[in-house]
Scaffold this active site. Structure first.
Site, short mmCIF file in Angstrom:
data_model
loop_
_atom_site.label_atom_id
_atom_site.label_comp_id
_atom_site.label_asym_id
_atom_site.label_seq_id
_atom_site.Cartn_x
_atom_site.Cartn_y
_atom_site.Cartn_z
N CYS A 1 62.11 -4.73 117.29
CA CYS A 1 62.04 -6.09 116.74
C CYS A 1 62.60 -6.11 115.31
CB CYS A 1 60.60 -6.59 116.74
SG CYS A 1 60.50 -8.26 116.06
N GLY B 1 64.65 -10.31 130.39
CA GLY B 1 63.88 -11.13 129.46
C GLY B 1 64.06 -12.61 129.72
C1 FMN Z 1 61.07 -15.50 122.74
C2 FMN Z 1 61.30 -14.00 122.71
C3 FMN Z 1 60.32 -13.17 122.21
C4 FMN Z 1 60.51 -11.78 122.18
N1 FMN Z 1 59.48 -10.97 121.77
C5 FMN Z 1 59.63 -9.62 121.88
C6 FMN Z 1 58.53 -8.74 121.65
O1 FMN Z 1 57.40 -9.16 121.36
N2 FMN Z 1 58.76 -7.40 121.75
C7 FMN Z 1 59.98 -6.89 122.09
O2 FMN Z 1 60.13 -5.67 122.18
N3 FMN Z 1 61.01 -7.69 122.33
C8 FMN Z 1 60.87 -9.04 122.26
N4 FMN Z 1 61.90 -9.85 122.58
C9 FMN Z 1 63.18 -9.26 123.02
C10 FMN Z 1 63.19 -9.09 124.54
O3 FMN Z 1 62.18 -8.21 124.97
C11 FMN Z 1 64.56 -8.58 125.02
O4 FMN Z 1 64.78 -7.32 124.43
C12 FMN Z 1 65.71 -9.51 124.63
O5 FMN Z 1 65.38 -10.86 124.89
C13 FMN Z 1 66.98 -9.13 125.39
O6 FMN Z 1 66.78 -9.25 126.78
P1 FMN Z 1 67.31 -10.54 127.60
O7 FMN Z 1 68.78 -10.71 127.26
O8 FMN Z 1 67.11 -10.19 129.05
O9 FMN Z 1 66.52 -11.72 127.17
C14 FMN Z 1 61.73 -11.23 122.62
C15 FMN Z 1 62.73 -12.08 123.13
C16 FMN Z 1 62.51 -13.45 123.19
C17 FMN Z 1 63.60 -14.34 123.77
#
Ligand code: FMN
Length: 334
Positions: free
Chosen positions: A96, A229
């Protein structure tokens, strides 16, 4: 079944999204995918309202808790509590990039201190019997070579971490918001594939931008698992197709009985209401259920507006099906 099999399809930890109500809902659609909690800081678990932070429904298994923190002692205490609470895995957030998290000296900036991450992981792995994993990036700021990533993984794996979930883009700690950090640095899935080739004994899960079955097929030929995600939040029924294609091997479209999901969620919302949980906290996660289906827009609006306030009845969920049917009859396509 190999140890890695449990990570073949995962739903990403997302703050303000993957709370217990969201996870229960996703579980009605996809019985097998591995679910991750929102990030919860170790200090919150140590000092906060544990039942509120940690309670979940037994249906949510397999379920991982994601921890935020950088102090081995706090992480050990929190991991012990979480394991005793029944979580199947403890995951440490090393990805993060938000200012708040960076100021707390955890999240993505921990990639710059592999020794500390190794220490944290080792201490947690000694303290609990469930797997301890990490979720990380391919790099941070100018530390973005493959060699940097491989050095980090080698060091942390040496401390006993066998499972690495890698968001296949680097984090930029200054100048980009957390949101921009999920879009702007380019995805480099090849880096994650190379990790798997060079560390075949580790379970390597790739994450970032996975939105269709073809990409999943491609990724699973190279790594052990995929983590999904935003697509799961926007179009939860996608998970049913992923399960059918890659977990149960039925290769069917993964047809979801959406009405049955709504009925089950109405029962769940009624149970939650008895504990004082307002309907909107459950319903807000359901708005993508009819994504791309006839009548979706009218249904979504009915649910979002009707669930507002603290007095909305869980019966609204069952009533929403009538709206959907009426919109469908009128030929309203989303
Ligand atoms: C609203 C939101 C909140 C997120 N919160 C976290 C989190 O608490 N911990 C984490 O490791 N990643 C967090 N992420 C990142 C996601 O776990 C993921 O790594 C990122 O969205 C990329 O994957 P995607 O393209 O499939 O969405 C968050 C992403 C979004 C969109």
């Amino acid at each position: 079944m190999s140890a890695a099999a449990g990570w073949r399809v995962c739903v990403a930890p997302m703050m303000d999204v993957t709370d217990r109500h969201c996870r229960y809902f996703l579980r009605q659609i996809a019985p097998r995918v591995r679910l991750y909690s929102e990030m919860i800081t170790a200090d919150a678990i140590i000092h906060g309202d544990r039942a509120r932070l940690l309670d979940f429904d037994a249906a949510e298994h397999p379920l991982a808790l994601q921890l935020g923190g950088h102090d081995p002692r706090s992480l050990v205490s929190a991991a012990r509590v979480a394991a005793a609470w029944g979580y199947d895995e403890i995951n440490l957030n090393v990805g993060c990039p938000s200012d708040r998290v960076r100021e707390g000296r955890f999240g993505a900036c921990l990639m710059l201190d592999a020794g500390r991450v190794a220490h944290c992981v080792e201490a947690m792995a000694e303290a609990v019997s469930v797997p301890v994993s990490i979720k990380t990036r391919i790099g941070v700021d100018d530390h973005d070579s493959y060699e940097f990533l491989a050095g980090f993984v080698e060091r942390v794996a040496g401390a006993g971490c066998n499972t690495f979930i890698v968001h296949a883009r680097k984090a930029i700690l200054k100048g980009l918001s957390a949101r921009e950090n999920r879009e702007i640095p380019p995805l480099q899935p090849g880096r994650v594939h190379r990790l798997k080739r060079e560390f075949p004994q580790l379970t390597i899960v790739t994450n970032g931008g996975i939105r269709d079955l073809e990409t999943i097929r491609h990724e699973l030929a190279a790594v052990d698992g995929v983590m999904i995600g935003r697509k799961a939040a926007e179009d939860p029924c996608f998970l049913a197709a992923v399960e059918a294609g890659f977990l149960t091997g039925t290769d069917a479209e993964g047809g979801v009985d959406r009405e049955q999901v709504v009925e089950r969620m109405a029962d769940y919302a009624a149970r939650q209401a008895r504990h004082g949980v307002p309907l909107h906290r459950v319903a807000r996660h359901m708005l993508g259920l009819y994504h791309g289906q006839r009548g979706a827009r009218a249904w979504r609006r009915f649910l979002a507006e009707g669930a507002r306030g603290t007095q909305a009845s869980p019966r609204l969920l069952t009533a929403s099906l009538g709206v959907l049917h009426a919109a469908g009859r009128d030929g309203i396509i989303d």
